[in-house]
Scaffold this motif. Sequence first.
Motif, PDB file in Angstrom:
ATOM      1  N   VAL A  45       0.836  -1.192   0.000  1.00  0.00           N
ATOM      2  CA  VAL A  45       0.000   0.000   0.000  1.00  0.00           C
ATOM      3  C   VAL A  45       0.877   1.251   0.000  1.00  0.00           C
ATOM      4  N   ALA A  46       1.918   1.251   0.827  1.00  0.00           N
ATOM      5  CA  ALA A  46       2.819   2.400   0.878  1.00  0.00           C
ATOM      6  C   ALA A  46       3.523   2.604  -0.459  1.00  0.00           C
ATOM      7  N   LEU A  47       3.936   1.521  -1.096  1.00  0.00           N
ATOM      8  CA  LEU A  47       4.587   1.629  -2.401  1.00  0.00           C
ATOM      9  C   LEU A  47       3.649   2.244  -3.431  1.00  0.00           C
ATOM     10  N   ILE A  48       2.417   1.768  -3.497  1.00  0.00           N
ATOM     11  CA  ILE A  48       1.463   2.248  -4.483  1.00  0.00           C
ATOM     12  C   ILE A  48       0.989   3.663  -4.155  1.00  0.00           C
ATOM     13  N   ALA A  49       0.922   3.993  -2.877  1.00  0.00           N
ATOM     14  CA  ALA A  49       0.440   5.313  -2.459  1.00  0.00           C
ATOM     15  C   ALA A  49       1.559   6.341  -2.359  1.00  0.00           C
ATOM     16  N   GLU A  50       2.751   5.995  -2.816  1.00  0.00           N
ATOM     17  CA  GLU A  50       3.909   6.898  -2.795  1.00  0.00           C
ATOM     18  C   GLU A  50       4.259   7.330  -1.374  1.00  0.00           C
ATOM     19  N   GLY A  51       4.188   6.384  -0.452  1.00  0.00           N
ATOM     20  CA  GLY A  51       4.567   6.655   0.927  1.00  0.00           C
ATOM     21  C   GLY A  51       5.872   5.982   1.275  1.00  0.00           C
ATOM     22  N   HIS A  52       6.198   5.986   2.566  1.00  0.00           N
ATOM     23  CA  HIS A  52       7.409   5.341   3.059  1.00  0.00           C
ATOM     24  C   HIS A  52       7.048   4.439   4.232  1.00  0.00           C
ATOM     25  N   LEU A 220       4.828   2.962 -11.504  1.00  0.00           N
ATOM     26  CA  LEU A 220       4.333   4.325 -11.745  1.00  0.00           C
ATOM     27  C   LEU A 220       2.909   4.303 -12.287  1.00  0.00           C
ATOM     28  N   ALA A 221       2.611   3.338 -13.154  1.00  0.00           N
ATOM     29  CA  ALA A 221       1.259   3.230 -13.688  1.00  0.00           C
ATOM     30  C   ALA A 221       0.264   2.888 -12.581  1.00  0.00           C
ATOM     31  N   ALA A 222       0.645   1.977 -11.681  1.00  0.00           N
ATOM     32  CA  ALA A 222      -0.236   1.618 -10.569  1.00  0.00           C
ATOM     33  C   ALA A 222      -0.447   2.814  -9.638  1.00  0.00           C
ATOM     34  N   GLN A 223       0.611   3.592  -9.414  1.00  0.00           N
ATOM     35  CA  GLN A 223       0.474   4.775  -8.576  1.00  0.00           C
ATOM     36  C   GLN A 223      -0.479   5.790  -9.190  1.00  0.00           C
ATOM     37  N   GLU A 224      -0.408   5.947 -10.509  1.00  0.00           N
ATOM     38  CA  GLU A 224      -1.298   6.890 -11.180  1.00  0.00           C
ATOM     39  C   GLU A 224      -2.752   6.440 -11.082  1.00  0.00           C
ATOM     40  N   VAL A 225      -2.976   5.145 -11.216  1.00  0.00           N
ATOM     41  CA  VAL A 225      -4.331   4.620 -11.090  1.00  0.00           C
ATOM     42  C   VAL A 225      -4.863   4.857  -9.680  1.00  0.00           C
ATOM     43  N   ALA A 226      -4.021   4.646  -8.674  1.00  0.00           N
ATOM     44  CA  ALA A 226      -4.452   4.807  -7.284  1.00  0.00           C
ATOM     45  C   ALA A 226      -4.906   6.231  -6.997  1.00  0.00           C
ATOM     46  N   THR A 227      -4.273   7.211  -7.621  1.00  0.00           N
ATOM     47  CA  THR A 227      -4.682   8.604  -7.377  1.00  0.00           C
ATOM     48  C   THR A 227      -6.079   8.884  -7.899  1.00  0.00           C
ATOM     49  N   ARG A 228      -6.553   8.079  -8.852  1.00  0.00           N
ATOM     50  CA  ARG A 228      -7.876   8.312  -9.439  1.00  0.00           C
ATOM     51  C   ARG A 228      -8.975   7.468  -8.791  1.00  0.00           C
ATOM     52  N   VAL A 229      -8.616   6.675  -7.796  1.00  0.00           N
ATOM     53  CA  VAL A 229      -9.647   5.951  -7.054  1.00  0.00           C
ATOM     54  C   VAL A 229     -10.521   6.975  -6.329  1.00  0.00           C
ATOM     55  N   GLN A 230     -11.832   6.801  -6.409  1.00  0.00           N
ATOM     56  CA  GLN A 230     -12.781   7.793  -5.891  1.00  0.00           C
ATOM     57  C   GLN A 230     -13.011   7.621  -4.387  1.00  0.00           C
ATOM     58  N   ALA A 231     -13.088   8.768  -3.708  1.00  0.00           N
ATOM     59  CA  ALA A 231     -13.453   8.792  -2.287  1.00  0.00           C
ATOM     60  C   ALA A 231     -14.614   9.773  -2.134  1.00  0.00           C
ATOM     61  N   SER A 232     -15.761   9.290  -1.746  1.00  0.00           N
ATOM     62  CA  SER A 232     -16.960  10.116  -1.678  1.00  0.00           C
ATOM     63  C   SER A 232     -16.859  11.136  -0.547  1.00  0.00           C
ATOM     64  N   GLN A 233     -17.711  12.133  -0.603  1.00  0.00           N
ATOM     65  CA  GLN A 233     -17.754  13.150   0.448  1.00  0.00           C
ATOM     66  C   GLN A 233     -18.074  12.535   1.805  1.00  0.00           C
ATOM     67  N   PRO A 234     -19.081  11.646   1.936  1.00  0.00           N
ATOM     68  CA  PRO A 234     -19.319  11.011   3.241  1.00  0.00           C
ATOM     69  C   PRO A 234     -18.119  10.213   3.738  1.00  0.00           C
TER      70      PRO A 234
END
Length: 322
Positions: A45-52, A220-234
């Motif tokens: 998860v950290a790798l895909i989310a560009e974390g450490h 990098l492609a997986a990271q880009e996809v992860a940024t477009r995963v939707q998170a609703s307002q609620p």
Amino acid sequence: MEPVDQLPPVAPHECEAAAATARRIAENVRSAVQVQGRTLEHVLVALIAEGHVLMEDYPGVGKTALARALARSVDCQFARIQCTADLLPADVAGTNVYNQREGRFEFRPGPVFANVVIVDEINRASPRTQSGLLECMQERRVTVDVHTHELARPFLVLATQNPVEYEGTYPLPEAQVDRFMVRVSLGYPDLDHEVAMLGDHGMGDRVELLEPVVTAADVLAAQEVATRVQASQPLREYLVRLLARTREDARVDLGASPRAGLMLLRAAKARAMLYGRGHVEPDDVQALARPVLAHRLVLAPDAVGVGAAAVVADAIAAVPAL
């Protein structure tokens, strides 16, 4: 950059391709290292989310082996920094060296310019050296003599430290700990896994035999996809209520910051993608709340016998989900 809400949604085939990248890495790591599935998931998860990742556990449970296995699973540059008290910031970030032939200074990059950097026993480095990691971990760049150098992408720091043997160590300050998206503990393996590990011992260092199974472009492609995963307002409101609950807890002196919320949301998006979903669910937030938030909390001096993980668990139980 266009606002998050206007980013194109994730197509099912994009989500599956990105999840397949993570599965290939996980299978490759498991072929050489005995590691719990939940712990490996948090690292991915950290790798895909560009974390450490901060791996904190007792000596000899496989922290460094896990970091090396992950590094060798991706076809990109990786480096290892063995921290000691005399390690200098220039040994990590690099320095300018005078080139006598050309009569000018030129920059010699340090190990942080690799894609995957293993920082072994980070708490044995001096505070001065630890601070040298702050800029590169947060901003993905290094400044040396007023010149700024961009780091490679993807960029992941895997740091290890032992919760024992405090002699000769320098505890990480809150600002440094906050740079790590997740903190994981491997724990001792169960009986069957430990027996299997002893059986594999005769084969030598299995991590050295690992071959890359994905490329840097795949990550990098997986990271880009992860940024477009939707998170609703609620969903975002639920996440913020969790953060607020940690700040209101009487056992806590310093609760989860807004940056902690951003880290948790990014991690939740990556986890949703790993499970083949283009949207975040409360389960994603709850599954990652402890590894993302617990190490950021500062407990009150009178909170005897209470751990930060218990505070996060109480917050999850007290705040109703969607």
